[in-house]
Design a protein around this motif. Structure first.
Motif, PDB file in Angstrom:
ATOM      1  N   PHE A 159      89.469   9.557  65.401  1.00  0.00           N
ATOM      2  CA  PHE A 159      88.285  10.113  64.748  1.00  0.00           C
ATOM      3  C   PHE A 159      87.502  11.007  65.698  1.00  0.00           C
ATOM      4  CE2 PHE A 159      83.797   9.885  63.474  1.00  0.00           C
ATOM      5  CZ  PHE A 159      83.896  10.346  62.172  1.00  0.00           C
ATOM      6  N   LEU A 160      87.558  10.675  66.978  1.00  0.00           N
ATOM      7  CA  LEU A 160      86.875  11.490  67.996  1.00  0.00           C
ATOM      8  C   LEU A 160      87.712  12.681  68.441  1.00  0.00           C
ATOM      9  CD1 LEU A 160      85.384   8.620  70.198  1.00  0.00           C
ATOM     10  CD2 LEU A 160      84.175  10.042  68.530  1.00  0.00           C
ATOM     11  N   GLY A 161      88.877  12.856  67.818  1.00  0.00           N
ATOM     12  CA  GLY A 161      89.741  13.978  68.159  1.00  0.00           C
ATOM     13  C   GLY A 161      90.661  13.714  69.325  1.00  0.00           C
ATOM     14  N   LEU A 162      90.832  12.435  69.708  1.00  0.00           N
ATOM     15  CA  LEU A 162      91.674  12.080  70.849  1.00  0.00           C
ATOM     16  C   LEU A 162      92.841  11.205  70.417  1.00  0.00           C
ATOM     17  CD1 LEU A 162      88.881  11.358  73.475  1.00  0.00           C
ATOM     18  CD2 LEU A 162      90.364  13.359  73.341  1.00  0.00           C
TER      19      LEU A 162
ATOM     20  N   ILE B 275      99.130   3.224  75.018  1.00  0.00           N
ATOM     21  CA  ILE B 275      98.805   2.714  76.350  1.00  0.00           C
ATOM     22  C   ILE B 275      97.293   2.579  76.517  1.00  0.00           C
ATOM     23  CG2 ILE B 275      98.936   3.190  78.825  1.00  0.00           C
ATOM     24  CD1 ILE B 275     101.586   4.609  78.321  1.00  0.00           C
ATOM     25  N   ALA B 276      96.541   3.560  76.026  1.00  0.00           N
ATOM     26  CA  ALA B 276      95.085   3.530  76.167  1.00  0.00           C
ATOM     27  C   ALA B 276      94.491   2.307  75.473  1.00  0.00           C
ATOM     28  CB  ALA B 276      94.480   4.810  75.600  1.00  0.00           C
TER      29      ALA B 276
ATOM     30  N   ILE C  71      83.677  -2.993  80.964  1.00  0.00           N
ATOM     31  CA  ILE C  71      83.744  -1.616  80.462  1.00  0.00           C
ATOM     32  C   ILE C  71      84.114  -1.652  78.985  1.00  0.00           C
ATOM     33  CG2 ILE C  71      84.844   0.634  80.722  1.00  0.00           C
ATOM     34  CD1 ILE C  71      85.538  -0.141  83.588  1.00  0.00           C
ATOM     35  N   PRO C  72      83.363  -0.998  78.117  1.00  0.00           N
ATOM     36  CA  PRO C  72      83.703  -0.993  76.686  1.00  0.00           C
ATOM     37  C   PRO C  72      85.136  -0.527  76.446  1.00  0.00           C
ATOM     38  CG  PRO C  72      81.535  -0.037  77.032  1.00  0.00           C
ATOM     39  CD  PRO C  72      82.127  -0.248  78.396  1.00  0.00           C
ATOM     40  N   THR C  73      85.813  -1.191  75.519  1.00  0.00           N
ATOM     41  CA  THR C  73      87.218  -0.889  75.239  1.00  0.00           C
ATOM     42  C   THR C  73      87.423   0.580  74.890  1.00  0.00           C
ATOM     43  OG1 THR C  73      87.587  -3.148  74.446  1.00  0.00           O
ATOM     44  CG2 THR C  73      89.180  -1.481  73.767  1.00  0.00           C
ATOM     45  N   LEU C  74      86.559   1.103  74.030  1.00  0.00           N
ATOM     46  CA  LEU C  74      86.711   2.492  73.594  1.00  0.00           C
ATOM     47  C   LEU C  74      86.512   3.457  74.761  1.00  0.00           C
ATOM     48  CD1 LEU C  74      87.279   4.289  71.165  1.00  0.00           C
ATOM     49  CD2 LEU C  74      84.826   4.336  70.698  1.00  0.00           C
ATOM     50  N   LEU C  75      85.574   3.150  75.647  1.00  0.00           N
ATOM     51  CA  LEU C  75      85.329   4.020  76.798  1.00  0.00           C
ATOM     52  C   LEU C  75      86.529   4.023  77.732  1.00  0.00           C
ATOM     53  CD1 LEU C  75      83.458   5.815  78.442  1.00  0.00           C
ATOM     54  CD2 LEU C  75      82.478   3.758  79.471  1.00  0.00           C
ATOM     55  N   LEU C  76      87.112   2.849  77.977  1.00  0.00           N
ATOM     56  CA  LEU C  76      88.287   2.772  78.839  1.00  0.00           C
ATOM     57  C   LEU C  76      89.448   3.562  78.241  1.00  0.00           C
ATOM     58  CD1 LEU C  76      88.994   1.323  81.513  1.00  0.00           C
ATOM     59  CD2 LEU C  76      89.963  -0.528  80.143  1.00  0.00           C
ATOM     60  N   ALA C  77      89.625   3.443  76.930  1.00  0.00           N
ATOM     61  CA  ALA C  77      90.691   4.178  76.256  1.00  0.00           C
ATOM     62  C   ALA C  77      90.424   5.677  76.276  1.00  0.00           C
ATOM     63  CB  ALA C  77      90.829   3.687  74.813  1.00  0.00           C
ATOM     64  N   LEU C  78      89.159   6.062  76.111  1.00  0.00           N
ATOM     65  CA  LEU C  78      88.800   7.484  76.134  1.00  0.00           C
ATOM     66  C   LEU C  78      89.137   8.117  77.486  1.00  0.00           C
ATOM     67  CD1 LEU C  78      85.354   7.567  74.292  1.00  0.00           C
ATOM     68  CD2 LEU C  78      87.410   8.800  73.619  1.00  0.00           C
ATOM     69  N   VAL C  79      88.835   7.400  78.556  1.00  0.00           N
ATOM     70  CA  VAL C  79      89.116   7.928  79.891  1.00  0.00           C
ATOM     71  C   VAL C  79      90.608   8.140  80.076  1.00  0.00           C
ATOM     72  CG1 VAL C  79      89.045   7.395  82.355  1.00  0.00           C
ATOM     73  CG2 VAL C  79      87.047   6.921  80.919  1.00  0.00           C
ATOM     74  N   PHE C  80      91.412   7.167  79.637  1.00  0.00           N
ATOM     75  CA  PHE C  80      92.862   7.267  79.814  1.00  0.00           C
ATOM     76  C   PHE C  80      93.430   8.440  79.012  1.00  0.00           C
ATOM     77  CE2 PHE C  80      97.280   6.323  78.957  1.00  0.00           C
ATOM     78  CZ  PHE C  80      97.749   5.874  80.180  1.00  0.00           C
ATOM     79  N   VAL C  81      93.025   8.565  77.755  1.00  0.00           N
ATOM     80  CA  VAL C  81      93.544   9.644  76.911  1.00  0.00           C
ATOM     81  C   VAL C  81      93.101  10.998  77.443  1.00  0.00           C
ATOM     82  CG1 VAL C  81      93.454  10.670  74.608  1.00  0.00           C
ATOM     83  CG2 VAL C  81      93.705   8.216  74.852  1.00  0.00           C
ATOM     84  N   THR C  82      91.871  11.088  77.944  1.00  0.00           N
ATOM     85  CA  THR C  82      91.370  12.351  78.487  1.00  0.00           C
ATOM     86  C   THR C  82      92.172  12.791  79.712  1.00  0.00           C
ATOM     87  OG1 THR C  82      89.142  11.821  77.705  1.00  0.00           O
ATOM     88  CG2 THR C  82      89.345  13.534  79.381  1.00  0.00           C
ATOM     89  N   VAL C  83      92.556  11.825  80.530  1.00  0.00           N
ATOM     90  CA  VAL C  83      93.288  12.139  81.759  1.00  0.00           C
ATOM     91  C   VAL C  83      94.743  12.493  81.473  1.00  0.00           C
ATOM     92  CG1 VAL C  83      94.139  11.195  83.951  1.00  0.00           C
ATOM     93  CG2 VAL C  83      91.777  10.759  83.224  1.00  0.00           C
TER      94      VAL C  83
END
Length: 287
Positions: free
Chosen positions: A228-231, A155-156, A133-145
């Motif tokens: 940069f993505l607002g997260l 942590i993300a 799983i791409p690092t950024l995608l994994l981090a995005l999921v965690f921050v979104t949740v």
């Protein structure tokens, strides 16, 4: 093979590293740059020229000048002072995420390599799935949740980069387990726990100091990408990723709001990476 040779770096950073070789002069320059960032993080008031949070709408979006070295943002705040102020937060995120990812990687890598069997297969499969799983995608999921905060960002990024480090640590441990001096210790009748503590772990984990130096720069890049993505960290915090996110709406009229924070991220990541690689070469006796 050096563990650092396997570190997964963003492609732009790899391309720059291919050009900027770690000659002694360049290493010295990078060490000075990295030292200045550390100084900015520890004592920002020594380097700031103005209040980084002072709003002056009459001075909004001013071009870099003697009065404002890096120009001003949309609220008239001095960008140079804000970049200096944001160094501590950006560096803290990088250090925190790297420490977390290394801690997870050490536990998983050591457990997989030393236990073997079913435990090794189970942990290896989990790590392989997460690594795919791409690092950024994994981090995005965690921050979104879990929402936006410095802690969730740390942590993300830490969770996103941990699988790669776990694979490297496991591989290093497995290669050392089969080394001649380890086999000799077994023949001499040394108990396995003693062999692990005196021979396997010290030699396997020795490169981690240099790897963590590289990891800090890598983590700052991922954290900046999230912001940069607002997260990332919410305004008005001058964290570098937040500065990039705020400046993208003005990139046509005020290019410095994007370019300068981006150069700060690149300079810190590049200097940390080169210093880390040079430190690893020194530890391995190559220099």
């Amino acid at each position: 093979m050096s563990m650092l040779a396997e570190v997964t770096l963003p492609r732009p950073l790899k391309e720059v590293l291919a050009i900027v070789r770690d000659t002694p002069l360049r290493v010295a320059v990078c060490l000075i740059i990295f030292g200045l960032f550390v100084l900015a993080a520890m004592a920002p008031k020594l380097l700031q020229t103005q209040d980084p949070f002072a709003i002056d709408l009459t001075a909004a979006l001013q071009f870099p000048s003697f009065a404002h070295w890096f120009g001003t943002d949309q609220l008239g705040r001095d960008l140079y002072s804000r970049v200096i102020e944001g160094t501590a937060q950006s560096l803290a995120i990088g250090l925190g995420a790297t420490a977390l990812s290394m801690s997870i990687a050490i536990v998983v890598g050591v457990a997989a390599a030393l236990c073997g069997g079913v435990i090794d297969n189970l942990l290896s499969r989990i790590v392989d799935v997460l690594f795919a799983i791409p690092t950024l995608l994994l981090a995005l999921v965690f921050v979104t949740v879990f929402g936006l905060s410095v802690l969730t960002e740390v942590i993300a990024v830490g969770l996103g980069t941990a699988p790669g480090y776990a694979r490297m640590i496991r591989g290093q441990l497995l290669s050392i387990k089969g080394a001649g001096y380890v086999e000799a210790a077994k023949v001499l009748g040394h108990p396995f726990p003693r062999i692990v503590l005196r021979h396997i772990l010290p030699n396997a984990l020795n490169p981690l100091t240099a790897m963590m130096t590289i990891g800090v720069g890598q983590a700052i890049i991922w954290a900046s990408g999230l912001a940069f993505l607002g997260l990332g960290v919410a305004p008005p915090a001058p964290e570098w990723g937040a500065l990039l996110n705020a400046g993208r709406n003005y990139v046509i009229y005020a290019w410095w709001l994007e370019i300068i924070p981006g150069l700060a991220v690149t300079a810190l990541a590049l200097s940390a990476t080169i210093v880390g690689r040079h430190l690893q070469d020194h530890l391995e006796g190559k220099r």
